[in-house]
Design a protein around this motif. Sequence first.
Motif, PDB file in Angstrom:
ATOM      1  N   THR A 198       0.515  -1.477  -0.162  1.00 56.64           N
ATOM      2  CA  THR A 198       0.091   0.133   0.131  1.00 56.64           C
ATOM      3  C   THR A 198       0.915   1.127  -0.502  1.00 56.64           C
ATOM      4  O   THR A 198       0.187   2.003  -0.226  1.00 56.64           O
ATOM      5  CB  THR A 198      -0.308  -0.084   1.502  1.00 56.64           C
ATOM      6  OG1 THR A 198      -1.608  -1.208   1.286  1.00 56.64           O
ATOM      7  CG2 THR A 198      -1.749   1.135   1.414  1.00 56.64           C
ATOM      8  N   LEU A 199       1.548   0.991   1.130  1.00 56.85           N
ATOM      9  CA  LEU A 199       2.774   2.720   0.896  1.00 56.85           C
ATOM     10  C   LEU A 199       3.385   2.684  -0.512  1.00 56.85           C
ATOM     11  O   LEU A 199       3.744   3.840  -0.897  1.00 56.85           O
ATOM     12  CB  LEU A 199       3.753   2.396   2.043  1.00 56.85           C
ATOM     13  CG  LEU A 199       3.196   2.198   3.209  1.00 56.85           C
ATOM     14  CD1 LEU A 199       4.381   1.676   4.620  1.00 56.85           C
ATOM     15  CD2 LEU A 199       2.448   3.236   3.673  1.00 56.85           C
ATOM     16  N   ARG A 200       3.506   1.452  -1.296  1.00 52.08           N
ATOM     17  CA  ARG A 200       4.187   1.600  -2.502  1.00 52.08           C
ATOM     18  C   ARG A 200       2.954   2.152  -3.778  1.00 52.08           C
ATOM     19  O   ARG A 200       4.236   2.475  -4.332  1.00 52.08           O
ATOM     20  CB  ARG A 200       5.286   0.408  -2.462  1.00 52.08           C
ATOM     21  CG  ARG A 200       5.942   0.225  -2.309  1.00 52.08           C
ATOM     22  CD  ARG A 200       6.416  -1.837  -2.424  1.00 52.08           C
ATOM     23  NE  ARG A 200       7.567  -2.336  -1.256  1.00 52.08           N
ATOM     24  CZ  ARG A 200       8.918  -2.337  -1.862  1.00 52.08           C
ATOM     25  NH1 ARG A 200       9.389  -0.994  -3.351  1.00 52.08           N
ATOM     26  NH2 ARG A 200       9.465  -2.852  -1.584  1.00 52.08           N
ATOM     27  N   ASP A 201       2.465   1.762  -3.363  1.00 51.30           N
ATOM     28  CA  ASP A 201       1.008   2.136  -4.144  1.00 51.30           C
ATOM     29  C   ASP A 201       1.208   3.963  -4.039  1.00 51.30           C
ATOM     30  O   ASP A 201       0.773   5.169  -5.447  1.00 51.30           O
ATOM     31  CB  ASP A 201       0.089   1.675  -4.050  1.00 51.30           C
ATOM     32  CG  ASP A 201       0.309   0.266  -4.156  1.00 51.30           C
ATOM     33  OD1 ASP A 201      -0.656  -0.576  -4.237  1.00 51.30           O
ATOM     34  OD2 ASP A 201       0.904  -0.398  -5.503  1.00 51.30           O
ATOM     35  N   GLN A 202       1.006   3.865  -2.720  1.00 50.03           N
ATOM     36  CA  GLN A 202       1.132   5.752  -2.444  1.00 50.03           C
ATOM     37  C   GLN A 202       2.152   6.495  -2.846  1.00 50.03           C
ATOM     38  O   GLN A 202       2.187   7.592  -3.580  1.00 50.03           O
ATOM     39  CB  GLN A 202       0.809   5.741  -0.174  1.00 50.03           C
ATOM     40  CG  GLN A 202      -0.513   5.359  -0.352  1.00 50.03           C
ATOM     41  CD  GLN A 202      -0.462   5.852   1.704  1.00 50.03           C
ATOM     42  OE1 GLN A 202       0.832   5.385   1.684  1.00 50.03           O
ATOM     43  NE2 GLN A 202      -2.028   4.471   1.617  1.00 50.03           N
ATOM     44  N   LEU A 203       3.375   5.924  -2.727  1.00 51.23           N
ATOM     45  CA  LEU A 203       4.207   6.932  -3.049  1.00 51.23           C
ATOM     46  C   LEU A 203       4.637   6.124  -4.429  1.00 51.23           C
ATOM     47  O   LEU A 203       4.650   8.001  -5.427  1.00 51.23           O
ATOM     48  CB  LEU A 203       6.073   5.821  -2.690  1.00 51.23           C
ATOM     49  CG  LEU A 203       6.260   5.600  -1.276  1.00 51.23           C
ATOM     50  CD1 LEU A 203       7.806   5.253  -1.074  1.00 51.23           C
ATOM     51  CD2 LEU A 203       6.371   7.257  -0.796  1.00 51.23           C
ATOM     52  N   ARG A 204       4.029   5.667  -4.989  1.00 53.89           N
ATOM     53  CA  ARG A 204       3.920   5.765  -6.693  1.00 53.89           C
ATOM     54  C   ARG A 204       3.205   6.834  -7.463  1.00 53.89           C
ATOM     55  O   ARG A 204       3.427   7.838  -8.043  1.00 53.89           O
ATOM     56  CB  ARG A 204       3.877   4.433  -7.581  1.00 53.89           C
ATOM     57  CG  ARG A 204       3.933   4.343  -9.172  1.00 53.89           C
ATOM     58  CD  ARG A 204       3.856   2.990  -9.675  1.00 53.89           C
ATOM     59  NE  ARG A 204       4.539   1.843  -8.560  1.00 53.89           N
ATOM     60  CZ  ARG A 204       3.582   1.250  -7.658  1.00 53.89           C
ATOM     61  NH1 ARG A 204       2.751   0.921  -7.523  1.00 53.89           N
ATOM     62  NH2 ARG A 204       5.122  -0.026  -7.767  1.00 53.89           N
ATOM     63  N   ALA A 205       2.207   6.986  -6.575  1.00 58.22           N
ATOM     64  CA  ALA A 205       0.853   7.786  -7.056  1.00 58.22           C
ATOM     65  C   ALA A 205       1.594   9.407  -6.603  1.00 58.22           C
ATOM     66  O   ALA A 205       1.353  10.392  -7.324  1.00 58.22           O
ATOM     67  CB  ALA A 205      -0.457   7.577  -6.337  1.00 58.22           C
ATOM     68  N   ILE A 206       2.564   9.560  -5.527  1.00 59.10           N
ATOM     69  CA  ILE A 206       3.081  10.621  -4.683  1.00 59.10           C
ATOM     70  C   ILE A 206       4.068  11.244  -6.128  1.00 59.10           C
ATOM     71  O   ILE A 206       4.035  12.056  -6.728  1.00 59.10           O
ATOM     72  CB  ILE A 206       3.642  10.614  -4.126  1.00 59.10           C
ATOM     73  CG1 ILE A 206       1.969  10.831  -2.758  1.00 59.10           C
ATOM     74  CG2 ILE A 206       4.008  11.470  -2.974  1.00 59.10           C
ATOM     75  CD1 ILE A 206       2.796  10.173  -1.300  1.00 59.10           C
ATOM     76  N   ASP A 207       4.817   9.918  -7.029  1.00 55.95           N
ATOM     77  CA  ASP A 207       6.411  10.300  -7.533  1.00 55.95           C
ATOM     78  C   ASP A 207       5.495  10.892  -8.909  1.00 55.95           C
ATOM     79  O   ASP A 207       5.251  11.623  -9.792  1.00 55.95           O
ATOM     80  CB  ASP A 207       6.344   9.012  -7.711  1.00 55.95           C
ATOM     81  CG  ASP A 207       7.653   9.011  -6.432  1.00 55.95           C
ATOM     82  OD1 ASP A 207       8.115   7.981  -6.493  1.00 55.95           O
ATOM     83  OD2 ASP A 207       7.565   9.845  -6.548  1.00 55.95           O
ATOM     84  N   GLU A 208       4.165  10.156  -9.546  1.00 53.24           N
ATOM     85  CA  GLU A 208       3.435   9.901 -10.824  1.00 53.24           C
ATOM     86  C   GLU A 208       2.998  11.748 -10.519  1.00 53.24           C
ATOM     87  O   GLU A 208       2.345  12.513 -11.985  1.00 53.24           O
ATOM     88  CB  GLU A 208       2.457   8.987 -10.826  1.00 53.24           C
ATOM     89  CG  GLU A 208       2.524   8.605 -11.129  1.00 53.24           C
ATOM     90  CD  GLU A 208       1.685   7.134 -11.489  1.00 53.24           C
ATOM     91  OE1 GLU A 208       1.095   7.012 -10.947  1.00 53.24           O
ATOM     92  OE2 GLU A 208       2.153   5.417 -11.872  1.00 53.24           O
ATOM     93  N   SER A 209       1.716  12.131  -9.807  1.00 56.67           N
ATOM     94  CA  SER A 209       1.713  13.523  -9.553  1.00 56.67           C
ATOM     95  C   SER A 209       2.537  14.944  -8.909  1.00 56.67           C
ATOM     96  O   SER A 209       2.823  15.572 -10.201  1.00 56.67           O
ATOM     97  CB  SER A 209       1.005  13.747  -7.781  1.00 56.67           C
ATOM     98  OG  SER A 209      -0.092  14.903  -6.993  1.00 56.67           O
ATOM     99  N   VAL A 210       3.754  14.121  -8.693  1.00 63.19           N
ATOM    100  CA  VAL A 210       5.145  15.285  -8.854  1.00 63.19           C
ATOM    101  C   VAL A 210       5.515  15.552  -9.559  1.00 63.19           C
ATOM    102  O   VAL A 210       5.790  16.833 -10.999  1.00 63.19           O
ATOM    103  CB  VAL A 210       6.068  14.637  -7.673  1.00 63.19           C
ATOM    104  CG1 VAL A 210       7.032  15.819  -7.641  1.00 63.19           C
ATOM    105  CG2 VAL A 210       5.487  14.576  -6.137  1.00 63.19           C
ATOM    106  N   SER A 211       5.708  14.406 -10.833  1.00 65.86           N
ATOM    107  CA  SER A 211       6.176  14.734 -11.711  1.00 65.86           C
ATOM    108  C   SER A 211       5.094  14.890 -13.457  1.00 65.86           C
ATOM    109  O   SER A 211       5.878  15.879 -14.272  1.00 65.86           O
ATOM    110  CB  SER A 211       6.411  13.462 -12.633  1.00 65.86           C
ATOM    111  OG  SER A 211       4.943  12.447 -12.537  1.00 65.86           O
ATOM    112  N   HIS A 212       3.860  14.841 -12.516  1.00 67.72           N
ATOM    113  CA  HIS A 212       3.219  15.597 -13.387  1.00 67.72           C
ATOM    114  C   HIS A 212       3.181  16.940 -13.844  1.00 67.72           C
ATOM    115  O   HIS A 212       2.832  18.099 -14.600  1.00 67.72           O
ATOM    116  CB  HIS A 212       0.721  14.701 -13.776  1.00 67.72           C
ATOM    117  CG  HIS A 212       0.202  15.340 -13.829  1.00 67.72           C
ATOM    118  ND1 HIS A 212      -0.388  15.237 -16.002  1.00 67.72           N
ATOM    119  CD2 HIS A 212      -0.269  16.271 -13.513  1.00 67.72           C
ATOM    120  CE1 HIS A 212      -1.033  15.900 -15.480  1.00 67.72           C
ATOM    121  NE2 HIS A 212      -1.379  16.348 -15.132  1.00 67.72           N
TER     122      HIS A 212
END
Length: 219
Positions: A198-212
């Motif tokens: 779950t934490l990995r998925d959250q981190l991935r979502a945060i990374d995608e948001s930041v990159s976007h």
Amino acid sequence: MIYLFFAVLFVEMLTILLLLFKTPLRKLLIIGLDRAKRGRAPLVVKSVGATVFVIMMYNVYSVTEIQSRPADVINPTDQIILAYHMLEASLMGFSLFLSLMIDRLHHYIRELRILRKTMEAAKKQNRAAEETKNKGADEVKILNDELSKLKTQIKQLESEHETKEKEIKSAEANSLALKNQSEGFLLEYDRLLAENQTLRDQLRAIDESVSHSTGKKNM
């Protein structure tokens, strides 16, 4: 590393179960442990145990250090590291405790075998003394003294035997409790894996948001 400790725990629990129940494998296992305690093997085992204990204390220190941080400073990565260190420290401590249980069980089993042989020898001497009881009066007095001493020894040995049996039963109860605790650790491990994912998925979502957001700013 964690999978290695789970394998070690499984082997230790299997060893305890073999020591608790009287089977042909138990005799082979006791012989193997007797041979393993000769020579330099105990020194090697103690060195490995000390190393595992030091690593466990480092993990405990890391957990304490992360938990002492302010709540707003701890990020998801720190939470993953915290869960990993907690699981690793728990497995190491449990493994050290099981190894101590194996050593004590082996010691008690050897003591029981020695006590049983001593009791058999004492009972044989007691029977031999009773067979010669009908000789002269002087001999009867001497044999009576020997009988009283032998009976006292038998009572002491039986008392020690009962004490050892109680210790073995206590060790069996502890092993059952350890088995239940190990099942709890497995459930906790599954929960931690799920939280990790779950934490990995959250981190991935945060990374995608930041990159976007960074891409929008660049436009």
